[in-house]
Scaffold this active site. Structure first.
Site, PDB file in Angstrom:
ATOM      1  N   ARG A  34       0.845  -1.191   0.000  1.00 52.01           N
ATOM      2  CA  ARG A  34       0.000   0.000   0.000  1.00 52.01           C
ATOM      3  C   ARG A  34       0.884   1.246   0.000  1.00 52.01           C
ATOM      4  NH1 ARG A  34      -2.938   1.161   4.327  1.00 52.01           N
ATOM      5  NH2 ARG A  34      -4.516   2.282   3.172  1.00 52.01           N
ATOM      6  N   LYS A  47       3.535  -7.783  11.720  1.00 54.12           N
ATOM      7  CA  LYS A  47       2.785  -7.932  10.473  1.00 54.12           C
ATOM      8  C   LYS A  47       2.996  -9.320   9.854  1.00 54.12           C
ATOM      9  CE  LYS A  47       1.528  -5.475   6.308  1.00 54.12           C
ATOM     10  NZ  LYS A  47       1.183  -4.188   5.776  1.00 54.12           N
ATOM     11  N   ARG A  97      -0.732   5.454  19.385  1.00 53.40           N
ATOM     12  CA  ARG A  97      -0.209   6.778  19.750  1.00 53.40           C
ATOM     13  C   ARG A  97       1.116   6.658  20.516  1.00 53.40           C
ATOM     14  NH1 ARG A  97      -4.134  11.225  22.407  1.00 53.40           N
ATOM     15  NH2 ARG A  97      -2.803  13.010  22.090  1.00 53.40           N
TER      16      ARG A  97
END
Ligand code: BTN
Length: 326
Positions: free
Chosen positions: A122, A187, A323
């Protein structure tokens, strides 16, 4: 002599003498030696050469076999598959599927490859695609209501991948909006949708899936984020790439075939049960802009729900990260 003949002879990891290989292929031992050097250079595979014993690929190589994959498919998936193309090496299976889709009807075409030389991730990223290590596949389907009917498809594909892994009794995975497959934050795979045709009408969609299966450490070192692979998750019960590919197609072919009428709504609940970031403080990155909030799952179109100081915002594109990690 093609490597497609030579490789299966060495796939079991056992030694084969240079003479055996030469006889099997009807060429000289020098030609075998040259071909094996070329194969090692082109694929990155290690080929041992030991005097008096011959050649071997230590640990063997788990080659894809379209006949094995087809034999393992469910009746439903088999009826939806129009063609299963296996390439030894290609720039990108998505690019190849788009090229073939451009030549005519291609619903149910699946392109996979042992190696991609320009695998696409992506946002223009490179997808690390070493030879015979992982799965790279692209599935084409035809839609007649344009891009709007595809909302949430990449999320639904994530659910399909998770179900395929579950069916093979692998540990549960998590999904990161919009389309990452994670295990404990690392991942494992990703989904890249590309389309061709009329964005408002008849179009062909390529569903590209990359799944790390047995990533060689040297190739994995080039990945700029935490990653894992099926071998790490499965340990000694690793199902092998052919079974994995069949399980993925069993899930993904019916999913894409039904998506135009189903939309994302029936997939939403499953997606949310696997949502890696639900309730977490995240930062959304869209181009140069960043927006902080708490991830509150997705809506029935697959958009991210982000709770900010201004209320819950509906986000259609971008990338999120925890975050605390940014
Ligand atoms: C991501 O960035 O997470 C999406 C990665 C998608 C990679 C797959 S591998 C098969 C197909 N062909 C490509 O070039 N990309 C997709």
């Amino acid at each position: 002599m093609s490597r497609s003949i030579l490789l299966p002879l060495l796939a079991d990891g056992e030694f084969r003498s240079g003479q055996d290989l030469a006889d099997a292929l009807g060429v000289s031992r020098t030609a075998v030696w040259k071909q094996l050097n070329k194969l090692a250079t082109e694929t990155g595979l290690v080929v041992d050469s030991v005097k008096g014993r011959g050649y071997r690929i230590p640990g063997g190589v788990d080659l894809l076999d379209p006949e094995q994959v087809k034999a393992a498919l469910s009746a439903e998936a088999a009826s939806l598959l129009s063609s299963l193309v296996l390439l030894e090496s290609v720039d990108s299976t998505n690019a190849e599927a788009l090229r073939r889709a451009g030549e005519g009807p291609a619903a149910g075409l699946v392109c996979c490859a042992e190696q991609q030389t320009a695998g696409r991730g992506r946002r223009g990223r490179h997808w690390v695609s070493p030879f015979a290590g992982n799965l790279y596949l692209s599935l084409v389907w035809e839609f007649d209501q344009g891009a709007a009917a595809l909302e949430g498809l990449s999320l639904a594909v994530g659910v399909g991948i998770a179900r395929a892994l579950d069916r093979l009794e692998l540990p549960p995975v998590q999904l990161k909006w919009p389309n990452d497959i994670l295990h404990e934050g690392a991942k494992l795979g990703g989904v890249l949708l590309e389309m061709t045709g009329d964005a408002a009408g008849a179009c062909q969609v390529v569903v590209g899936v990359g799944l790390n299966v047995a990533m060689p450490q040297a190739a994995g070192d080039a990945i700029d984020q935490a990653w894992t692979d099926v071998r790490t998750l499965a340990g000694s019960t690793h199902p092998g790439r052919n079974k994995l590919l069949a399980a993925l197609l069993d899930e993904l072919l019916p999913l894409v075939a039904g998506f135009q009428s189903s939309g994302f709504a029936p997939w939403r609940e499953s997606w949310q049960t696997m949502d890696a970031f639900s309730g977490e403080e995240v930062v959304l990155h869209t181009g140069p802009q960043q927006l902080a909030g708490v991830a509150r799952g997705v809506d029935e179109r697959g958009a991210l729900l982000l709770e900010t100081g201004q209320g819950v915002q509906t986000v259609y594109g971008g990338e999120i990260s925890l975050r605390s990690a940014t």
